[in-house]
Design an enzyme around this catalytic site. Structure first.
Site, PDB file in Angstrom:
ATOM      1  CE  LYS A 256      20.722   0.288   7.784  1.00 28.81           C
ATOM      2  NZ  LYS A 256      20.772   0.720   9.179  1.00 28.81           N
ATOM      3  NE  ARG A 330      14.308  -3.048  16.846  1.00 29.59           N
ATOM      4  CZ  ARG A 330      14.900  -2.036  17.467  1.00 29.59           C
ATOM      5  NH1 ARG A 330      14.302  -1.424  18.468  1.00 29.59           N
ATOM      6  NH2 ARG A 330      16.100  -1.625  17.099  1.00 29.59           N
TER       7      ARG A 330
HETATM    8  N1  BES Z   1      20.996  -3.694  10.621  1.00 27.11           N
HETATM    9  C1  BES Z   1      20.938  -2.548  11.423  1.00 27.11           C
HETATM   10  C2  BES Z   1      21.923  -2.545  12.581  1.00 27.11           C
HETATM   11  C3  BES Z   1      23.402  -2.483  12.234  1.00 27.11           C
HETATM   12  C4  BES Z   1      24.062  -1.282  12.184  1.00 27.11           C
HETATM   13  C5  BES Z   1      24.115  -3.647  12.032  1.00 27.11           C
HETATM   14  C6  BES Z   1      25.416  -1.262  11.918  1.00 27.11           C
HETATM   15  C7  BES Z   1      25.465  -3.612  11.753  1.00 27.11           C
HETATM   16  C8  BES Z   1      26.123  -2.419  11.703  1.00 27.11           C
HETATM   17  C9  BES Z   1      19.537  -2.410  12.054  1.00 27.11           C
HETATM   18  O1  BES Z   1      18.489  -2.915  11.321  1.00 27.11           O
HETATM   19  C10 BES Z   1      19.274  -0.946  12.223  1.00 27.11           C
HETATM   20  O2  BES Z   1      19.242  -0.255  11.250  1.00 27.11           O
HETATM   21  N2  BES Z   1      19.128  -0.529  13.476  1.00 27.11           N
HETATM   22  C11 BES Z   1      18.875   0.819  13.783  1.00 27.11           C
HETATM   23  C12 BES Z   1      17.818   0.881  14.853  1.00 27.11           C
HETATM   24  C13 BES Z   1      17.249   2.252  15.103  1.00 27.11           C
HETATM   25  C14 BES Z   1      16.449   2.725  13.911  1.00 27.11           C
HETATM   26  C15 BES Z   1      16.387   2.196  16.327  1.00 27.11           C
HETATM   27  C16 BES Z   1      20.181   1.453  14.284  1.00 27.11           C
HETATM   28  O3  BES Z   1      20.923   0.764  14.987  1.00 27.11           O
HETATM   29  O4  BES Z   1      20.456   2.584  13.933  1.00 27.11           O
HETATM   30 ZN    ZN Z   2      17.684  -1.483   9.911  1.00 27.70          ZN
END
Ligand code: BES
Ligand code: ZN
Ligand code: ZN
Length: 481
Positions: A256, A330
């Site tokens: 991230k 997921r």
């Molecule tokens: N834990 C995150 C989602 C999230 C983002 C929760 C902001 C709370 C606040 C999840 O694991 C994630 O990183 N999702 C990605 C998915 C993408 C790579 C398809 C996202 O939402 O960017």
């Molecule tokens: Zn994630």
């Protein structure tokens, strides 16, 4: 915060007094002098929803006036929020102990008010060397409640506090193994059965999703199964609650960027929510057979970390192409859902997960992005109780066209779709593993953790969803009628 149920005579009460004022109440019933009552009448004529504070040193009298004509859910939410506003006044006045009574107010409204006061009084203080002020004792007028009815609410709030505390803990102090131990210890106190699978056992279960996400980590994963099975359960097949337990989400090799990593200690909020809901059901002996399935690991870019292009073999044999290692939730949930289907034959599966940033972009922090498959009736009930307790659902479509977006060229499915509708394709990915079992997916990314105070939710973990699931279990027998 402590509670006492006791007889309170508002007119003669020695101490700070909070007085809820609903309908049109005769002045002689109020704990006020003539001039005070006049002032209150003027203020209420301007706006019925108001707090009027009378300085009667050494004590204060706070009159919380509200419009009881509003629809019940709206009125109760207003009272929760008024309680938060009142708490700020009480802390500023150093009036931290108080008695609570009222007129023209029904027990549900009284509970909503106390709930707001309780929830707003929580803050994450554990690492502070100077402790902030909190409400001390609230003496509640016993005319409004039977003792056990009141206590069952207190137990629920206590579970919400626990949930918040776990979610707020940084990963340095709460890793999968510690969280699992903590849950096992609470379960044993409550007589709830708890099975903790360690890494070796997870390997023998062949949970390819959970193991892949854990590969970059120096800490072991856990898979925790809690089961609360009362003799008088209204359901013959269990309700399965699945919760995302990513102890920390760095994104993995798809790390991230910038400040997107911040607050990712909260990525186990789904697991904390589901465990708390089950414990609350056990605390209050709800007649529902519930299992909670909680896969736990952090997601890190270690030397052996799983990579995009990897193809995983999941617990149910489905193969999954990894497109992005940040879509890790997921993968661990899929194994847990498949495990529930195979080993518990549930009547309904609900999962809660901080799954997608897209859910937050779609509806902000005002509710849960929800989807369902084969679960029209339970979904409707969940939606209704969600509106009642003001932990609300927004239903996203689950059209078959979205299934196409997660088909893979090299495996059965892939862990990401296209840039659009990311919340739905994430849900669709999970729904694949629920097979024919009625399934509800709750994406709590927008509500699990607040960066800014939102009414009675302080900054940090909210415990949002526990009251929803608890209310759902309370009304669960309606489903089988
Ligand atoms: N834990 C995150 C989602 C999230 C983002 C929760 C902001 C709370 C606040 C999840 O694991 C994630 O990183 N999702 C990605 C998915 C993408 C790579 C398809 C996202 O939402 O960017
Ligand atoms: Zn994630
Ligand atoms: Zn995540």
């Amino acid at each position: 915060m402590n509670y006492e149920l006791t007889q309170i005579s508002p007119k003669t009460y020695e101490g700070n007094l909070i007085f809820l004022l609903g309908g049109d109440v005769a002045e002689r019933n109020l704990p006020l002098g003539k001039k005070e009552a006049e002032l209150l009448r003027e203020r209420r004529a301007e706006k019925k929803d108001c707090i009027v504070r009378f300085d009667r040193l050494p004590y204060y009298t706070y009159i919380v006036s509200f419009d009881s004509e509003k629809p019940a859910a709206e009125c109760q939410e207003l009272l929760r929020r008024s309680a938060d506003a009142l708490r700020n006044m009480m802390i500023a006045d150093k009036a931290t102990d108080a008695g609570l009574s009222g007129e023209g107010v029904i027990p549900e409204e009284m509970i909503a008010f106390i709930e707001g006061l309780t929830l707003s009084d929580y803050s994450f203080d554990r690492y502070k060397t100077k402790q902030p002020e909190h409400i001390g004792t609230l003496a509640v007028d016993s005319r409004f409640f039977a003792t056990d009815e009141f206590e069952s609410n207190c137990k629920l709030w206590n579970r919400i506090f626990w949930c918040r505390e776990w979610v707020n803990l940084p990963v340095q102090d709460l890793k999968a193994a510690q969280f699992a131990d903590e849950l096992a210890s609470i379960a044993s106190d409550l007589g709830v059965s708890c099975t903790v699978f360690n890494k070796r056992q997870i390997e023998s279960l062949r949970m390819g999703g959970l193991l892949a996400v854990n590969r970059g980590s120096v800490d072991e994963p856990r898979f925790v199964v809690l089961e609360y099975k009362p003799a008088n359960a209204v359901n013959s097949k269990p309700l399965a609650l699945v919760g995302k337990g990513i102890m920390y989400d760095t994104g993995g090799l798809n790390i991230k960027p910038d400040d997107y990593m911040q607050e990712m200690k909260s990525d186990m909020a789904g697991a904390a929510t589901m465990a708390s809901a089950l414990f609350a059901a056990a605390d209050n002996e709800l007649p529902v057979h519930v299992v909670a399935l909680l896969p736990m690991t952090d997601n890190r870019p270690g030397f052996n970390a799983y990579a995009a292009d990897d193809i995983l073999s999941m617990y149910d044999g489905t193969t999954v192409e990894v497109i992005n290692t940040d879509a890790e939730g997921r993968l661990i949930l899929a194994d847990a859902i498949a495990y529930a289907v195979k080993n518990y034959d549930p009547e309904l599966i609900i999962d809660a997960a901080t799954l997608t940033g897209a859910a937050v972009r779609a509806i902000s922090t005002f509710g849960i992005a929800a989807m369902q498959q084969n679960a029209d009736n339970p979904y409707n009930l969940l939606n209704i109780v969600g509106n009642q307790v003001y932990e609300r659902l927004v239903q996203f479509p689950f059209w078959k066209e979205y299934d196409e977006l997660i088909k893979s060229e090299v495996a059965d499915i892939k862990n990401c779709g296209i840039a659009q509708a990311g919340t739905i394709t994430a849900g669709k990915f999970l729904a694949h593993f629920a097979k024919e079992v009625p399934y509800i997916h709750l994406d709590i990314a927008g509500v699990a953790y607040f960066s800014k105070k939102q009414h009675y939710y302080n900054v940090g973990a909210s415990g949002y969803g526990i009251r929803l699931l608890y209310a759902f279990m309370q009304t669960y027998d309606l489903l089988n009628k």
